[in-house]
Design a protein around this motif. Structure first.
Motif, PDB file in Angstrom:
ATOM      1  N   UNK A  56      -7.715 -27.648  -4.261  1.00 45.12           N
ATOM      2  CA  UNK A  56      -7.339 -26.282  -4.609  1.00 45.12           C
ATOM      3  C   UNK A  56      -5.930 -26.218  -5.184  1.00 45.12           C
ATOM      4  N   UNK A  57      -5.715 -25.249  -6.065  1.00 49.49           N
ATOM      5  CA  UNK A  57      -4.347 -24.968  -6.498  1.00 49.49           C
ATOM      6  C   UNK A  57      -3.609 -24.330  -5.340  1.00 49.49           C
ATOM      7  N   UNK A  58      -2.276 -24.373  -5.415  1.00 46.40           N
ATOM      8  CA  UNK A  58      -1.458 -24.005  -4.269  1.00 46.40           C
ATOM      9  C   UNK A  58      -1.722 -22.585  -3.791  1.00 46.40           C
ATOM     10  N   UNK A  59      -1.888 -21.640  -4.706  1.00 46.11           N
ATOM     11  CA  UNK A  59      -2.112 -20.250  -4.301  1.00 46.11           C
ATOM     12  C   UNK A  59      -3.375 -20.119  -3.467  1.00 46.11           C
ATOM     13  N   UNK A  60      -4.414 -20.825  -3.853  1.00 44.16           N
ATOM     14  CA  UNK A  60      -5.686 -20.756  -3.132  1.00 44.16           C
ATOM     15  C   UNK A  60      -5.618 -21.570  -1.852  1.00 44.16           C
ATOM     16  N   UNK A  61      -4.906 -22.689  -1.856  1.00 41.80           N
ATOM     17  CA  UNK A  61      -4.741 -23.487  -0.647  1.00 41.80           C
ATOM     18  C   UNK A  61      -3.974 -22.701   0.410  1.00 41.80           C
ATOM     19  N   UNK A  62      -2.977 -21.929  -0.038  1.00 34.08           N
ATOM     20  CA  UNK A  62      -2.128 -21.171   0.893  1.00 34.08           C
ATOM     21  C   UNK A  62      -2.890 -20.064   1.594  1.00 34.08           C
ATOM     22  N   UNK A  63      -3.909 -19.531   0.960  1.00 32.33           N
ATOM     23  CA  UNK A  63      -4.773 -18.530   1.588  1.00 32.33           C
ATOM     24  C   UNK A  63      -6.126 -18.614   0.895  1.00 32.33           C
TER      25      UNK A  63
ATOM     26  N   UNK B  94      -8.804 -17.145   1.385  1.00 35.14           N
ATOM     27  CA  UNK B  94      -9.559 -15.890   1.277  1.00 35.14           C
ATOM     28  C   UNK B  94      -8.987 -14.936   0.241  1.00 35.14           C
ATOM     29  N   UNK B  95      -7.698 -15.068  -0.056  1.00 31.40           N
ATOM     30  CA  UNK B  95      -7.060 -14.133  -0.993  1.00 31.40           C
ATOM     31  C   UNK B  95      -5.819 -14.794  -1.587  1.00 31.40           C
ATOM     32  N   UNK B  96      -5.931 -15.248  -2.834  1.00 32.15           N
ATOM     33  CA  UNK B  96      -4.833 -15.962  -3.477  1.00 32.15           C
ATOM     34  C   UNK B  96      -3.702 -15.047  -3.912  1.00 32.15           C
ATOM     35  N   UNK B  97      -3.808 -13.754  -3.676  1.00 31.93           N
ATOM     36  CA  UNK B  97      -2.734 -12.815  -4.008  1.00 31.93           C
ATOM     37  C   UNK B  97      -2.137 -12.180  -2.756  1.00 31.93           C
ATOM     38  N   UNK B  98      -2.562 -12.593  -1.593  1.00 34.96           N
ATOM     39  CA  UNK B  98      -2.060 -12.013  -0.348  1.00 34.96           C
ATOM     40  C   UNK B  98      -0.610 -12.406  -0.097  1.00 34.96           C
ATOM     41  N   UNK B  99       0.024 -11.727   0.837  1.00 35.18           N
ATOM     42  CA  UNK B  99       1.383 -12.107   1.226  1.00 35.18           C
ATOM     43  C   UNK B  99       1.413 -13.537   1.731  1.00 35.18           C
ATOM     44  N   UNK B 100       0.375 -13.951   2.462  1.00 31.69           N
ATOM     45  CA  UNK B 100       0.326 -15.315   2.979  1.00 31.69           C
ATOM     46  C   UNK B 100       0.304 -16.318   1.818  1.00 31.69           C
ATOM     47  N   UNK B 101      -0.508 -16.042   0.821  1.00 32.63           N
ATOM     48  CA  UNK B 101      -0.621 -16.966  -0.312  1.00 32.63           C
ATOM     49  C   UNK B 101       0.687 -17.060  -1.075  1.00 32.63           C
ATOM     50  N   UNK B 102       1.263 -15.928  -1.419  1.00 34.52           N
ATOM     51  CA  UNK B 102       2.456 -15.965  -2.261  1.00 34.52           C
ATOM     52  C   UNK B 102       3.673 -16.477  -1.499  1.00 34.52           C
TER      53      UNK B 102
ATOM     54  N   UNK C  50       1.620 -18.820 -10.490  1.00 34.35           N
ATOM     55  CA  UNK C  50       0.711 -18.719  -9.339  1.00 34.35           C
ATOM     56  C   UNK C  50      -0.749 -18.696  -9.791  1.00 34.35           C
ATOM     57  N   UNK C  51      -1.062 -19.466 -10.836  1.00 34.36           N
ATOM     58  CA  UNK C  51      -2.457 -19.602 -11.242  1.00 34.36           C
ATOM     59  C   UNK C  51      -3.244 -20.181 -10.076  1.00 34.36           C
ATOM     60  N   UNK C  52      -4.334 -19.515  -9.716  1.00 38.27           N
ATOM     61  CA  UNK C  52      -5.086 -19.932  -8.530  1.00 38.27           C
ATOM     62  C   UNK C  52      -6.376 -20.670  -8.879  1.00 38.27           C
ATOM     63  N   UNK C  53      -6.728 -20.747 -10.176  1.00 39.98           N
ATOM     64  CA  UNK C  53      -7.954 -21.425 -10.571  1.00 39.98           C
ATOM     65  C   UNK C  53      -7.670 -22.898 -10.845  1.00 39.98           C
TER      66      UNK C  53
ATOM     67  N   UNK D 236      -4.618 -17.897 -16.956  1.00 42.45           N
ATOM     68  CA  UNK D 236      -4.650 -16.462 -17.244  1.00 42.45           C
ATOM     69  C   UNK D 236      -3.233 -15.998 -17.594  1.00 42.45           C
ATOM     70  N   UNK D 237      -2.820 -16.257 -18.842  1.00 44.75           N
ATOM     71  CA  UNK D 237      -1.470 -15.881 -19.261  1.00 44.75           C
ATOM     72  C   UNK D 237      -1.286 -14.370 -19.297  1.00 44.75           C
ATOM     73  N   UNK D 238      -2.353 -13.619 -19.533  1.00 41.47           N
ATOM     74  CA  UNK D 238      -2.229 -12.158 -19.567  1.00 41.47           C
ATOM     75  C   UNK D 238      -1.753 -11.608 -18.234  1.00 41.47           C
TER      76      UNK D 238
END
Length: 649
Positions: free
Chosen positions: A451-458, A460-468, A494-497, A512-514
């Motif tokens: 997994x990329x770091x954002x997804x590894x960190x959480x 269930x939700x790669x945008x959560x406070x835990x992930x970021x 913080x690309x999670x894919x 996802x540069x956008x």
């Protein structure tokens, strides 16, 4: 035009000389070799074709064949015709500087190129010292590409010149070195680049052919050159594929960024075709040990090079020299050196690293080496392979494991001692910068792998406070650790894919540069990465060799890292809290008493700028008489949850 014998020492490949071109090809078992241009080349694909005697090359008695053809010049197409004991037919020049597109690959022509046709502007560029490097790894075909309307066009494969749109972005990010994944010609439609067959030629699909499209890129290039006070390029100076890649290197240099190539010398292929350099002298098929450049040993579907053969070794060494001399590169990542060493290529590694170092001492030689004795990669000959630095998985495994364990929640067990151990340089490495550290790379986060770091960190939700927050902490640890830090494309937003080179089936995995325009979390994380990279670049103590780290209390999940430069000072103290709660009045050891400035706080970037940051109000007063954690002084500090703070004098 007729061939004549060459005079004196003739360089391998096709080279412009006064009045024409010399050709030289290594084909020791060939019975006859011809160089075809003009009408003979156009007729060569027709049934029953036989080359005329006016195109014959001459044996030099050392296994190579050469010829001089008067009147040929820049841009002329050519191929070789080889008659061997097993077959007869066309072959591409293994040292061709560029391949044509009509006819299309793999039955394409080689193109004669003048190595001096591109007007370089980088004469004042000096690559960063090895210990100052902060690297960024990217894949040209999938990294970034937009059409004239600003719409994403990576589904048609990105080009070398698309990087012009990201040079200022990467300069602002603060990295000072880019490492391109392989740029040499590969046979498949899409690829990570590790199956190359034409090592001296830039990838055709990365080149811009359309004249109108090229003018759009020319305007971009000239805008960047003008901003640097340099003269513009003409359309002709950007028309060749080799010059498009050179333009990109040139402009990175003008922005102070070094360029590293990823060279694959452990194997070639798969995807071999009849006109490539396998069985180049056309011995009988069936036994790959007769294929000239290769053995019958394989790696990831391709054939391993015949390192026992001096001419094969020289072919690969000359490829490095070409990259240094003709493309002005500032370093090389050598792919899977472990495979080279395990297949009789230890001597070759010593030769290629020493030759490249003699050619350009300031160009760093980085090995990907996963042997049992990791330090063998960076030890000098005769006991080692002689590279300057090597990829290391020690920091990556330690930090990723700690983040994953912390994902278990407040009561989860995090092995802080293992995290502490991963920060120290690998065994046998005599300098910190000899280890290249990363959290993500092209192998680790490839589709279907980790997994990329954002997804590894959480998960269930790669945008959560835990992930970021955990992702920020992980990046902070990477920048605080001794060694050369490297980040992978998209990691800074913080690309999670995961990623893939296959834009036909995995376009959904493109960066996802956008998101930088519409996703507040990605924007905040990008701001954080930019500032923590600049922190690394600014504080000399973070780039030196010295480190003392400790875990204050395993259950508290707090780790401190003291970095400095021997006999100079430049002390930096990095303190991280891997727990989900803020810590107030938490005592930590310091190297000396007095006022210490809080110069960085990761919590500031949560909802950037965070109006309620948990921190130390910009500075603390350290008590010089009260030792702690084995340090002579200490202070009670505030630590944000899943965050870190950085102090210096």
């Amino acid at each position: 035009m007729s061939t004549t014998r060459t005079q004196g020492d003739v360089k391998m490949g096709a080279n412009l000389v006064p009045g024409g071109v010399t050709f030289r090809l290594w084909a020791p078992s060939a019975q006859n070799v011809y160089v075809l241009t003009g009408a003979q080349l156009q007729a060569a694909e027709q049934s029953g074709f036989q080359p005329g005697p006016d195109s014959a090359m001459f044996s030099l008695g050392d296994g190579s064949w050469s010829a001089y053809v008067a009147g040929l010049g820049e841009g002329t197409p050519y191929r070789f015709w080889v008659k061997g004991t097993g077959s007869t037919g066309l072959k591409r020049d293994p040292r061709a500087r560029e391949l044509g597109t009509a006819p299309a690959y793999p039955v394409c022509d080689c193109i004669i190129r003048d190595v001096a046709r591109f007007p370089w502007h980088d004469e004042d560029f000096r690559a960063p010292a090895f210990n100052d490097l902060i690297l960024y790894q990217l894949h040209i075909g999938t990294y970034y590409a937009v059409d004239p309307q600003g719409q994403d066009k990576r589904r048609t494969i990105g080009k070398f010149l698309d990087l012009l749109d990201r040079i200022e972005y990467l300069s602002d990010l603060g990295i000072n070195g880019v490492q391109f994944m392989p740029v040499q010609e590969y046979p498949s439609e899409t690829s990570r680049g590790y199956n190359g067959l034409d090592l001296y030629s830039p990838e055709i699909d990365y080149q811009v052919e359309d004249r109108q499209e090229l003018l759009r890129y020319l305007n971009k290039a000239n805008g960047l050159l003008a901003a640097c006070g340099k003269p513009p390029l003409t359309p002709d100076q950007l028309s060749a594929g080799q010059d498009q890649l050179k333009c990109v290197v040139d402009l990175f240099h003008l922005k102070g960024i070094a360029v590293l190539f990823d060279l694959v010398f452990n194997h070639a292929g798969p995807g071999f075709n009849d006109q490539c350099f396998k069985f180049l002298d056309r011995q009988q098929y069936g036994d790959d040990n007769r294929s000239l450049y290769f053995t019958d040993q394989t790696w990831v579907g391709g054939n391993i090079f015949a390192y026992w053969n001096q001419d094969v070794r020289q072919f690969l060494i000359d490829n490095v020299k070409q990259c240094v001399e003709e493309y002005h590169i500032d370093g090389v990542r050598y792919d899977e050196v472990t495979v080279i060493d395990a297949n009789g290529g230890g001597r070759f590694c010593q030769d290629v690293s020493s030759t490249a170092r003699a050619e350009k001492p300031q160009a760093i030689q980085i090995a990907e080496y996963w042997g049992g004795d990791r330090a063998a990669a960076i030890r000098s000959a005769p006991g080692g392979l002689g590279f300057d630095a090597a990829w290391s998985d020690k920091v990556r495994l330690g930090i990723r494991t700690a983040v994953q364990q912390a994902g278990g929640g407040y009561d989860a067990s995090v092995d802080m001692r293992a995290l502490l151990g991963c920060l120290y340089r690998p065994d046998g490495f005599d300098a910190a910068w000899r280890a290249v550290n990363m959290l993500e790379d092209h192998d680790v986060v490839f589709a279907g792998r980790d997994l990329r770091m954002a997804r590894l960190a959480d998960t269930t939700d790669a945008r959560s406070w835990f992930a970021r927050s955990r992702a920020r902490l992980a990046m902070g640890l990477l920048m605080a650790a001794p060694g050369i830090p490297q980040i992978f494309m998209g990691q800074e937003i913080l690309e999670d894919k995961q990623w893939s080179d296959d834009i036909n089936f995995h376009a959904d995995l493109l960066i996802w540069w956008d998101g930088l325009g519409v996703d507040a979390v990605m924007k905040d994380y990008h701001s954080f990465c930019r500032d923590v990279i600049h922190l690394r670049a600014t504080l000399r103590g973070l780039r030196g060799d010295s480190m003392n780290a400790w875990v204050t209390n395993e259950q508290d999940r707090v780790i401190a890292i003291h970095r400095w430069i021997n006999l100079v000072g430049e002390d930096v103290l990095f303190v991280a809290n891997l727990q989900e709660t803020n810590r107030y009045g938490y005592r930590v050891g310091f190297p000396s008493g007095g006022r210490w400035r809080e110069i960085f706080n990761s919590d500031f970037y949560d909802g950037f700028p965070n109006p309620q940051v948990v921190g130390n109000d910009g500075s603390i007063v350290v008590e010089g008489g009260e030792g702690w954690n084995g340090m002579p002084a200490s202070a009670a500090i505030t630590l944000p949850a899943n965050g870190f703070v950085v102090f210096c004098r």
